[in-house]
Design a protein around this motif. Structure first.
Motif, PDB file in Angstrom:
ATOM      1  N   GLU A  89       0.831  -1.215   0.000  1.00  0.00           N
ATOM      2  CA  GLU A  89       0.000   0.000   0.000  1.00  0.00           C
ATOM      3  C   GLU A  89       0.863   1.261   0.000  1.00  0.00           C
ATOM      4  O   GLU A  89       0.561   2.218  -0.717  1.00  0.00           O
ATOM      5  CB  GLU A  89      -0.962  -0.004   1.183  1.00  0.00           C
ATOM      6  N   LYS A 109       1.108   4.036  -3.024  1.00  0.00           N
ATOM      7  CA  LYS A 109       0.875   5.480  -2.833  1.00  0.00           C
ATOM      8  C   LYS A 109       2.026   6.303  -3.404  1.00  0.00           C
ATOM      9  O   LYS A 109       1.810   7.367  -3.996  1.00  0.00           O
ATOM     10  CB  LYS A 109       0.653   5.785  -1.355  1.00  0.00           C
ATOM     11  N   ASN A 125      -2.539  -5.790  -6.708  1.00  0.00           N
ATOM     12  CA  ASN A 125      -3.004  -4.810  -5.716  1.00  0.00           C
ATOM     13  C   ASN A 125      -2.455  -3.412  -6.018  1.00  0.00           C
ATOM     14  O   ASN A 125      -3.188  -2.425  -5.933  1.00  0.00           O
ATOM     15  CB  ASN A 125      -2.607  -5.233  -4.300  1.00  0.00           C
ATOM     16  N   GLU A 180      -4.571  -0.027  -7.128  1.00  0.00           N
ATOM     17  CA  GLU A 180      -4.458   1.233  -6.389  1.00  0.00           C
ATOM     18  C   GLU A 180      -3.973   2.383  -7.271  1.00  0.00           C
ATOM     19  O   GLU A 180      -4.482   3.493  -7.191  1.00  0.00           O
ATOM     20  CB  GLU A 180      -3.502   1.050  -5.201  1.00  0.00           C
TER      21      GLU A 180
END
Length: 162
Positions: A23, A27, A120, A124
């Protein structure tokens, strides 16, 4: 491996969860490729993002590793990247880390765990999951690179190979 690369920023002595902090990596990539605003709101219009300029729809080993190196750098006392690739204050050799991490990802690229992380991050950074048909149109040279790496690792006493 620094804890920032592990799920929950907790180092895993078995190393099975390295790059599990996907994650954070996503970002960093999203901010770099789609703009900082994309982190907190859906962007529409405006200037062309880097992702659009470069026609990017998927992450690859180099981009994931780049994000990992940026995360390590931002948490270090270093204030700039030196030409040598080594942090002036920290002594971290960012250049070597990049190449070692990339080799690791390339070697394990087809594993289910790494592919889950990649999916994933793609979700994102780029939004909706791309179909396998659109993914197939992008070049992925990871298998050729792995084959070349394996061939270069073979010890040879034959001078004709040099």
């Amino acid at each position: 491996f620094p804890p920032v690369l592990f799920l929950g920023m907790q180092e895993d002595p078995t190393l099975k969860t390295v790059f599990g902090n996907w994650e954070l990596l996503a970002k960093i990539l999203k901010a770099a490729l789609r703009g900082v605003t994309s982190l907190h709101q859906e962007t529409t219009g405006g200037p062309k993002t880097n992702a659009r300029k470069w026609n990017l729809e998927h992450v690859m080993p180099g981009s994931i590793v780049w994000a990992a190196i940026i995360a390590i750098f931002l948490l270090s006392p270093d204030t700039e990247f030196q030409k040598s690739g080594t942090g002036k204050s920290s002594g971290i050799n960012y250049k070597d880390l990049f190449f070692h991490y990339k080799k690791l990802l390339l070697t394990k690229w087809d594993s289910r765990r790494i592919q889950t992380i990649v999916q994933n991050i793609d979700q994102e950074v780029f939004g909706s999951m791309k179909s396998s048909a659109s993914a197939a149109t992008q070049e992925d040279h990871s298998s050729e690179v792995i084959r070349a790496m394996n061939a270069l690792d073979i010890d040879s006493n034959n001078e004709s190979d040099i």
